[in-house]
Design an enzyme around this catalytic site. Structure first.
Site, PDB file in Angstrom:
ATOM      1  N   GLU A 295     -18.558 -49.390  65.842  1.00 55.26           N
ATOM      2  CA  GLU A 295     -18.580 -50.731  65.702  1.00 55.26           C
ATOM      3  C   GLU A 295     -17.531 -51.600  66.290  1.00 55.26           C
ATOM      4  OE1 GLU A 295     -19.195 -53.731  61.823  1.00 55.26           O
ATOM      5  OE2 GLU A 295     -18.365 -51.884  61.348  1.00 55.26           O
TER       6      GLU A 295
ATOM      7  N   LYS B 104     -25.680 -58.285  62.478  1.00 48.04           N
ATOM      8  CA  LYS B 104     -25.401 -57.552  61.336  1.00 48.04           C
ATOM      9  C   LYS B 104     -25.763 -58.591  59.983  1.00 48.04           C
ATOM     10  CE  LYS B 104     -21.607 -55.571  59.007  1.00 48.04           C
ATOM     11  NZ  LYS B 104     -20.273 -55.116  59.259  1.00 48.04           N
TER      12      LYS B 104
ATOM     13  N   CYS C 146     -22.919 -51.065  60.079  1.00 45.77           N
ATOM     14  CA  CYS C 146     -21.811 -50.665  58.949  1.00 45.77           C
ATOM     15  C   CYS C 146     -22.204 -50.912  57.721  1.00 45.77           C
ATOM     16  CB  CYS C 146     -20.366 -51.148  59.470  1.00 45.77           C
ATOM     17  SG  CYS C 146     -19.247 -50.625  58.635  1.00 45.77           S
TER      18      CYS C 146
END
Length: 294
Positions: free
Chosen positions: A46, A119, A156
């Protein structure tokens, strides 16, 4: 690609330096090594172009963002084409003035931009002040079609939410993929707590694999990064889980290229004997969209 053949996947696990150009060179080197090792998919950590800058809130750090397509996607696309691999990269996206995302991009093996995922779940915890920098994603949980299959790419903090993995599975993703940046605070986390955190991180994703009969590929960075009195020791342990949660490969806490073979056809076989999707009581799940059932 013949779905009866194993898919060889690679994870590049490494530490990030303060110099974005050096970090991009490192990413390209790992892509080249993955291609030489016969991999068809490479996952990077990431926000791999920079140190993890979200340890503090600083408006000057928005200068680290870049457009997509942009210089990094162009460089990574050339590397993907040269190596003949699909690359999942993770960038700080500048969408417009004052509008930024934590974005995963997928470069296909011919160098084309296959798609992006912004995200969706954005944390705001001590040393992980992501809400300051990132607007929540607006592209939904939509798999990205590539030459090697339909990739369920998440990022994540998304990995703690079974709903995200399930929605990717319901959209016919063939693989779940999570670029990550997660670590310990050695000041506040003793050895027992560190063991629990690592076990929880892997355990929740093992559950996603099992519940959806999908392999999971997750990267992490390594090394100690500190900023203005903070310090995170990224714990590595990138891994590949099979569709029954079995460990196909796991890294340690040092830089490495992790390689494993994934049998995508096992999803069909498993869902015939464990038909979790068939038996879901969708008629009784209405409250799942509520914040809390109070």
């Amino acid at each position: 690609m013949n779905r009866s053949d194993p898919l060889r996947v690679a994870i590049a696990q490494y530490a990030c330096t303060p110099d974005p150009a050096t970090n991009l060179d490192t990413a390209v080197t790992y892509i080249e090594q993955a291609g030489a090792a016969g991999a068809k998919l490479v996952l990077l950590p990431e926000l791999h172009n920079t140190p993890y800058f979200c340890q503090r809130e600083d408006p000057a750090l928005f200068d680290l963002a870049e457009p997509i397509p942009g210089p990094s996607t162009e460089r990574l696309a050339r590397a993907a084409e040269d190596a003949g691999v699909v690359v999942v990269a993770s960038l700080f996206e500048r969408r417009a003035a004052g509008l930024y995302h934590n974005t995963a991009v997928v470069l296909d093996s011919d160098g084309t931009l296959a798609g992006r995922y912004r995200k969706m779940h954005i944390p705001d915890d001590p040393e992980y002040y992501e809400k300051y920098y990132f607007t929540p994603g607006d592209l939904g949980f939509t798999p990205i079609d590539t030459s090697i299959g339909r990739l369920g790419v998440l990022v994540c903090w998304d990995q703690w939410y079974p709903e995200a993995a399930r929605l990717m599975a319901l959209a016919d993703a063939e693989l779940l993929i999570y670029p990550s940046a997660i670590g310990w605070d050695d000041v506040t986390d003793d050895n027992a707590e560190q063991t629990r955190q690592l076990g929880a991180w892997q355990g929740v994703q093992r559950g996603h694999a099992i519940a959806n009969s999908l392999a999971v590929v997750t990267s992490n960075r390594v090394g100690i990064e500190g900023d203005n009195g903070t310090e995170i020791r990224f714990w590595g342990h990138s891994f590949v889980f099979g569709p029954q949660g079995e460990t196909l490969a796991e890294a340690g806490e040092n830089p490495e290229l992790l390689v494993a073979n994934v049998e995508l056809q096992r999803t069909e076989q498993l869902r015939r004997i464990w038909p979790f999707l068939r038996d879901r009581r969708i008629d009784a799940f209405g409250d799942i969209t509520r914040r809390f059932r109070d």
